[in-house]
Design an enzyme around this catalytic site. Structure first.
Site: not given
Ligand SMILES: *[C@@H]1O[C@H](CO)[C@@H](O)[C@H](O)[C@H]1NC(C)=O
Ligand SMILES: *[C@@H]1O[C@H](CO)[C@@H](O)[C@H](O)[C@H]1NC(C)=O
Length: 201
Positions: A27-28, A30, A100, A151
């Site tokens: 994960a990169y 949120s 996603e 975000y």
């Protein structure tokens, strides 16, 4: 000798079982924030911070729930993206795919090789937008490609909690936010506003 083989046999069953049930996810965006990831993937367990060479962090495609553009990774020979490796139950892959937006064709799932802090190569699943946005300096990101305030705070707080280096958290803040908050529903799910609003200078 016999019991040795038996142990080996049992260990391989347990190993096999473990690999059957969990997968690694990089994960990169949120989903760096555990409380965010666990909305759709309650089984997520943090493994390690990791970096992905050959890509850069970028933002595009306004999302009405976030009220701003979400993150993607775009191919970039000079780039490097920091993120978190999570182990998830296989049964949650479908809900992650759904979050996603795989079905809408906005994002695609990819297998990537990341490096952990000891520089060991680890293969993991990740997601990227199907088309890479044009490269610009973060400071001049066009308004329609800017993430919301919520975000940016989610990924910065998540990066901090995952032990991602502070220079990279500073880099995240180089992207200007659009001054808006996520919807009330999403904000509530996230526990936003965070009582720990970090800013590293
Ligand atoms: C994940 O899988 C493990 C092992 O099967 C199970 O014990 C656990 O309850 C699962 N977690 C969730 C949140 O489904
Ligand atoms: C966003 O949320 C924060 C924290 O609740 C609040 O102080 C701020 O006024 C909100 N901004 C907008 C544009 O709604």
């Amino acid at each position: 000798m016999r019991s040795g083989w038996l142990v080996l046999f049992l260990v391989s069953i347990i190993e096999c079982d473990r690999h059957e049930k969990r997968f690694l996810y990089f994960a990169y965006g949120s989903n760096l924030l555990k409380s965010r990831l666990q909305i759709n993937a309650p089984s997520a367990v943090f493994i390690t911070p990791a970096r992905l060479p050959g890509y850069r962090l970028d933002f595009d495609n306004y999302n009405p729930k976030w009220r701003g553009a979400p993150a993607t990774i775009a191919a970039d020979p000079k780039g490097e993206v920091w993120g978190a490796l999570w182990a998830l139950n296989y049964s949650e892959m479908a809900s992650l795919d759904k979050q996603e937006g795989l079905k809408d064709g906005l994002y695609e799932a990819i297998d990537i090789k990341v490096l952990n802090i000891e520089n060991h190569v680890i293969t993991a699943r990740s997601y990227k937008m199907t088309s890479d946005p044009p490269k610009v300096r973060p400071e001049v990101l066009p308004l329609q490609r800017r993430p919301s305030n919520t975000y940016i705070q989610v990924i910065a707080l998540g990066a901090y909690q995952c032990g991602i280096p502070s220079y990279y958290i500073e880099f995240i803040y180089r992207f200007p936010a659009n001054g808006r908050n996520a919807t009330d529903k999403l904000s509530q799910e996230l526990g936003y506003p965070f009582n720990r609003n970090i800013r590293i200078s």
